[in-house]
Design a protein around this motif. Structure first.
Motif, PDB file in Angstrom:
ATOM      1  N   MET A 109       0.832  -1.211   0.000  1.00  0.00           N
ATOM      2  CA  MET A 109       0.000   0.000   0.000  1.00  0.00           C
ATOM      3  C   MET A 109       0.863   1.256   0.000  1.00  0.00           C
ATOM      4  N   LEU A 110       1.870   1.289   0.851  1.00  0.00           N
ATOM      5  CA  LEU A 110       2.740   2.469   0.916  1.00  0.00           C
ATOM      6  C   LEU A 110       3.490   2.671  -0.391  1.00  0.00           C
ATOM      7  N   CYS A 111       3.995   1.595  -0.962  1.00  0.00           N
ATOM      8  CA  CYS A 111       4.757   1.703  -2.211  1.00  0.00           C
ATOM      9  C   CYS A 111       3.879   2.179  -3.365  1.00  0.00           C
ATOM     10  N   VAL A 112       2.684   1.639  -3.469  1.00  0.00           N
ATOM     11  CA  VAL A 112       1.776   2.060  -4.543  1.00  0.00           C
ATOM     12  C   VAL A 112       1.372   3.519  -4.345  1.00  0.00           C
ATOM     13  N   ALA A 113       1.023   3.870  -3.108  1.00  0.00           N
ATOM     14  CA  ALA A 113       0.563   5.236  -2.839  1.00  0.00           C
ATOM     15  C   ALA A 113       1.627   6.275  -3.169  1.00  0.00           C
ATOM     16  N   THR A 114       2.897   5.960  -2.896  1.00  0.00           N
ATOM     17  CA  THR A 114       3.952   6.938  -3.142  1.00  0.00           C
ATOM     18  C   THR A 114       4.485   6.905  -4.571  1.00  0.00           C
ATOM     19  N   SER A 115       4.070   5.925  -5.369  1.00  0.00           N
ATOM     20  CA  SER A 115       4.649   5.826  -6.708  1.00  0.00           C
ATOM     21  C   SER A 115       3.640   6.023  -7.838  1.00  0.00           C
ATOM     22  N   LEU A 116       2.423   6.415  -7.534  1.00  0.00           N
ATOM     23  CA  LEU A 116       1.442   6.624  -8.602  1.00  0.00           C
ATOM     24  C   LEU A 116       1.850   7.750  -9.551  1.00  0.00           C
ATOM     25  N   ASP A 117       2.485   8.792  -9.020  1.00  0.00           N
ATOM     26  CA  ASP A 117       2.931   9.889  -9.887  1.00  0.00           C
ATOM     27  C   ASP A 117       3.999   9.426 -10.873  1.00  0.00           C
ATOM     28  N   ALA A 118       4.778   8.424 -10.483  1.00  0.00           N
ATOM     29  CA  ALA A 118       5.822   7.907 -11.375  1.00  0.00           C
ATOM     30  C   ALA A 118       5.207   7.297 -12.633  1.00  0.00           C
TER      31      ALA A 118
END
Length: 187
Positions: A109-118
């Motif tokens: 969850m944390l990884c997806v949430a912080t990497s959507l802009d990428a």
């Protein structure tokens, strides 16, 4: 795109992962090398991977995702942030049993949430016919490094200020989610 431009993009994309790492570093969950490595590695892997995914998806699918990505990020970050706040407010003998942020579903969850802009950056690279492989690798490495720094700084703050920093960390995660939402809604 030259190296310096790619580096600036990489640092910009890594800032959310850095801030989340700072918040997690304040908790007891990231005190040993293994969870520190897992968090840093996966933040970097997801940032680089989502850049590639955005490049691969093309404009049709990315447009559908971009319509809701900010809501997804808010929900994921607020969920983890509220659990951290609850843990910080509860007495030591009555901990909330928060999931280890360096494992399983919480980590994803944390990884997806912080990497959507990428993913959006990867889409832009596809439209500009750029070398996405080198840029994705640089984005991943920079994110890994800044996440590591955030975890270590958070540890120092957590050791110095105790459980109060866990509450601050939860507020930071929730605030990042709100900032992501507002940045998309107010554009």
């Amino acid at each position: 795109m030259d190296f310096w431009t790619s580096l600036v993009i990489a640092v910009g994309l890594a800032m959310d992962a850095f801030a989340v790492s700072l918040g997690i570093g304040t908790t007891d969950a990231a005190r040993t090398p293994r969870p520190i490595f897992r968090l840093s590695f996966h933040f970097g892997l997801f940032q680089g991977g989502m850049t590639l995914l955005g490049w691969l998806l093309g404009s049709t699918v990315a447009h559908l995702i971009s319509a809701v990505d900010h809501w997804i990020a808010l929900a994921l970050l607020a969920f983890v942030g509220i659990r951290m706040i609850k843990s910080g407010l509860s007495p030591d003998e009555d901990r909330c049993g928060c999931a280890d942020p360096s494992r399983g579903g919480t980590l994803v969850m944390l990884c997806v949430a912080t990497s959507l802009d990428a993913m959006a950056v990867g889409l832009g690279m596809a439209m500009l016919s750029m070398n996405v492989w080198a840029a994705s690798l640089l984005i991943g490495v920079v994110t890994l490094g800044l996440s590591l720094v955030g975890l270590l700084i958070g540890q120092s703050l957590g050791a110095h200020f105790g459980k109060k920093m866990e509450i601050v960390g939860g507020l930071i995660l929730t605030g990042i989610g709100v900032r992501i939402l507002l940045s998309h809604l107010l554009v």
